[in-house]
Every structure is written in structure tokens, then in C-alpha cells.
Scaffold this motif. Structure first.
Motif, PDB file in Angstrom:
ATOM      1  N   GLY A 180     -34.790 -11.411 -21.001  1.00 27.54           N
ATOM      2  CA  GLY A 180     -34.418 -10.263 -20.178  1.00 27.54           C
ATOM      3  C   GLY A 180     -33.059 -10.400 -19.504  1.00 27.54           C
ATOM      4  N   GLN A 181     -32.368 -11.525 -19.705  1.00 29.83           N
ATOM      5  CA  GLN A 181     -31.032 -11.718 -19.129  1.00 29.83           C
ATOM      6  C   GLN A 181     -30.029 -10.854 -19.892  1.00 29.83           C
ATOM      7  OE1 GLN A 181     -29.518 -13.538 -16.428  1.00 29.83           O
ATOM      8  NE2 GLN A 181     -27.891 -12.171 -17.136  1.00 29.83           N
ATOM      9  N   TRP A 182     -29.267 -10.050 -19.135  1.00 28.07           N
ATOM     10  CA  TRP A 182     -28.241  -9.193 -19.733  1.00 28.07           C
ATOM     11  C   TRP A 182     -26.912  -9.934 -19.796  1.00 28.07           C
ATOM     12  CZ3 TRP A 182     -28.548  -4.589 -22.156  1.00 28.07           C
ATOM     13  CH2 TRP A 182     -29.780  -3.923 -22.065  1.00 28.07           C
ATOM     14  N   TYR A 183     -26.114  -9.576 -20.789  1.00 28.65           N
ATOM     15  CA  TYR A 183     -24.782 -10.145 -21.007  1.00 28.65           C
ATOM     16  C   TYR A 183     -23.812  -9.028 -21.362  1.00 28.65           C
ATOM     17  CZ  TYR A 183     -27.274 -14.544 -21.430  1.00 28.65           C
ATOM     18  OH  TYR A 183     -28.070 -15.633 -21.189  1.00 28.65           O
ATOM     19  N   ARG A 184     -22.558  -9.264 -21.005  1.00 27.62           N
ATOM     20  CA  ARG A 184     -21.469  -8.415 -21.509  1.00 27.62           C
ATOM     21  C   ARG A 184     -20.512  -9.341 -22.245  1.00 27.62           C
ATOM     22  NH1 ARG A 184     -19.339  -5.911 -17.078  1.00 27.62           N
ATOM     23  NH2 ARG A 184     -21.000  -4.373 -17.224  1.00 27.62           N
ATOM     24  N   ALA A 185     -20.212  -8.970 -23.462  1.00 24.30           N
ATOM     25  CA  ALA A 185     -19.263  -9.725 -24.283  1.00 24.30           C
ATOM     26  C   ALA A 185     -17.983  -8.911 -24.410  1.00 24.30           C
ATOM     27  CB  ALA A 185     -19.856  -9.997 -25.654  1.00 24.30           C
ATOM     28  N   TYR A 186     -16.855  -9.612 -24.346  1.00 26.98           N
ATOM     29  CA  TYR A 186     -15.542  -9.005 -24.495  1.00 26.98           C
ATOM     30  C   TYR A 186     -14.850  -9.698 -25.666  1.00 26.98           C
ATOM     31  CZ  TYR A 186     -16.294  -7.767 -19.574  1.00 26.98           C
ATOM     32  OH  TYR A 186     -16.800  -7.290 -18.397  1.00 26.98           O
ATOM     33  N   GLY A 187     -14.049  -8.949 -26.390  1.00 26.45           N
ATOM     34  CA  GLY A 187     -13.364  -9.619 -27.478  1.00 26.45           C
ATOM     35  C   GLY A 187     -12.265  -8.803 -28.106  1.00 26.45           C
ATOM     36  N   ASN A 188     -11.646  -9.450 -29.070  1.00 31.09           N
ATOM     37  CA  ASN A 188     -10.579  -8.865 -29.869  1.00 31.09           C
ATOM     38  C   ASN A 188     -10.885  -9.154 -31.320  1.00 31.09           C
ATOM     39  OD1 ASN A 188      -8.630  -8.137 -27.649  1.00 31.09           O
ATOM     40  ND2 ASN A 188      -8.903 -10.314 -27.281  1.00 31.09           N
ATOM     41  N   GLU A 189     -10.558  -8.192 -32.164  1.00 29.22           N
ATOM     42  CA  GLU A 189     -10.715  -8.372 -33.597  1.00 29.22           C
ATOM     43  C   GLU A 189      -9.417  -7.989 -34.276  1.00 29.22           C
ATOM     44  OE1 GLU A 189     -15.217  -7.247 -34.785  1.00 29.22           O
ATOM     45  OE2 GLU A 189     -14.032  -5.605 -33.989  1.00 29.22           O
ATOM     46  N   ASN A 190      -9.087  -8.717 -35.318  1.00 28.99           N
ATOM     47  CA  ASN A 190      -7.987  -8.367 -36.213  1.00 28.99           C
ATOM     48  C   ASN A 190      -8.606  -8.074 -37.563  1.00 28.99           C
ATOM     49  OD1 ASN A 190      -5.895  -8.866 -34.303  1.00 28.99           O
ATOM     50  ND2 ASN A 190      -6.264 -11.039 -34.610  1.00 28.99           N
ATOM     51  N   TRP A 191      -8.310  -6.890 -38.090  1.00 31.21           N
ATOM     52  CA  TRP A 191      -8.890  -6.435 -39.345  1.00 31.21           C
ATOM     53  C   TRP A 191      -7.795  -6.224 -40.377  1.00 31.21           C
ATOM     54  CZ3 TRP A 191     -11.705  -1.545 -37.106  1.00 31.21           C
ATOM     55  CH2 TRP A 191     -12.752  -1.922 -36.259  1.00 31.21           C
TER      56      TRP A 191
END
Length: 159
Positions: A101-112
Motif C-alpha cells: 500500500g506504499q505509494w511512490y512517485r517516479a521521475y525520469g527522462n527517456e531518449n527515444w
């Protein structure tokens, strides 16, 4: 898996077509359907996802199955950072909770990088996450579908 047909918009990208490509990718990932998502990538697509390196659709499907088994009620927002020719740089945030039940926020960058058929053949993803309280969640829409058009994007959310 069979080769997917062309996936417009196709490179070279304009600002508008890059934004469209990003939203299509976001909508696909928000389905949490690994097989469907994998069809946007070439048969031999190469990924770096955090510290994991995979190649090919079968490996992509396996990675996404593992991911969405752990990351429950996943919701993702992507936004254009830059584009040039057949390449798009994206920043993103997503929220999920684990089985405790622990919530997380993930941040990131992608190169496509895309082939001439609009299929992604390289994806480099750098991702960091932080625990959040459920009351801090900002990606609030029905998890069974894409982000509604009127839901704010990353900039409007202050991410």
C-alpha cells in the motif's frame, strides 16, 4: 511476435508530431498491457531501463510484466523535452503503490530513437523514485484508461 506495421506519426518529427507520438506512448503504457505496448518497438529494440538492459520484444514484454506486477495502480504522464529528426527526448512522472500500500512517485527522462516505420528501436530511461503519502498523489484518474485530456500535464502539475 510478428513485425508491427507502421506506427505514425513517422520521423522526421515536427513539434506537433513529437507531442502526438509521446501522447500515444503514454496512452499505451497506461493500459499496462505488455504485449500491446511492445508492438510500438522494433523486433530487436534495445532498452536501458534504470540499470536493466534488454533487447527484443520478448524481453520487453517480460520486463513490463515484472514491472506492472510490482507497480500497482500505475498512472503515467509524459511530456516533450526535445526532438530532432528521428529522436525524441521525454520527461515523465508516474505514480503507483506496492503490495503493502506504499505509494511512490517516479521521475525520469527517456531518449527515444525511431526507425522509418515509426517503431522505436532504442530507449534509454533514467528513473528515480520517492515514497509519497497517498494524500500527495497528483495523477488522479480512473486507472483503467488513458489520462483524460483535461487532466494537467507535468508542467501544470509543477513537476
Amino acid at each position: 511476435m510478428p513485425q508491427a506495421s507502421a506506427r505514425p506519426p513517422l520521423p522526421p518529427f515536427t513539434r506537433e508530431s513529437a507531442i502526438q507520438k509521446i501522447r500515444l506512448a503514454e496512452n499505451g503504457w497506461n493500459t499496462r498491457d505488455p504485449e500491446k505496448v511492445s508492438l510500438a518497438y522494433t523486433e530487436d529494440s534495445w532498452w536501458r531501463n534504470r540499470g536493466e538492459f534488454v533487447q527484443g520484444r520478448e524481453a520487453i514484454v517480460a520486463l513490463l510484466k515484472r514491472k506492472w506486477t510490482r507497480e500497482l495502480d500505475y498512472r503515467l504522464v509524459k511530456e516533450l523535452w526535445a526532438f530532432d529528426g528521428a529522436r525524441i527526448a521525454v520527461r515523465f512522472a508516474y505514480e503507483y503503490h506496492d503490495d503493502s500500500g506504499q505509494w511512490y512517485r517516479a521521475y525520469g527522462n527517456e531518449n527515444w530513437e525511431f526507425d522509418e516505420h515509426g517503431l522505436m528501436h532504442h530507449r534509454h530511461a533514467s528513473i528515480n523514485e520517492t515514497p509519497i503519502r497517498e494524500s500527495e498523489r497528483k495523477l488522479l484518474w480512473d486507472a483503467s484508461g488513458p489520462r483524460p485530456d483535461d487532466h494537467p500535464g507535468l508542467t501544470a502539475l509543477g513537476f
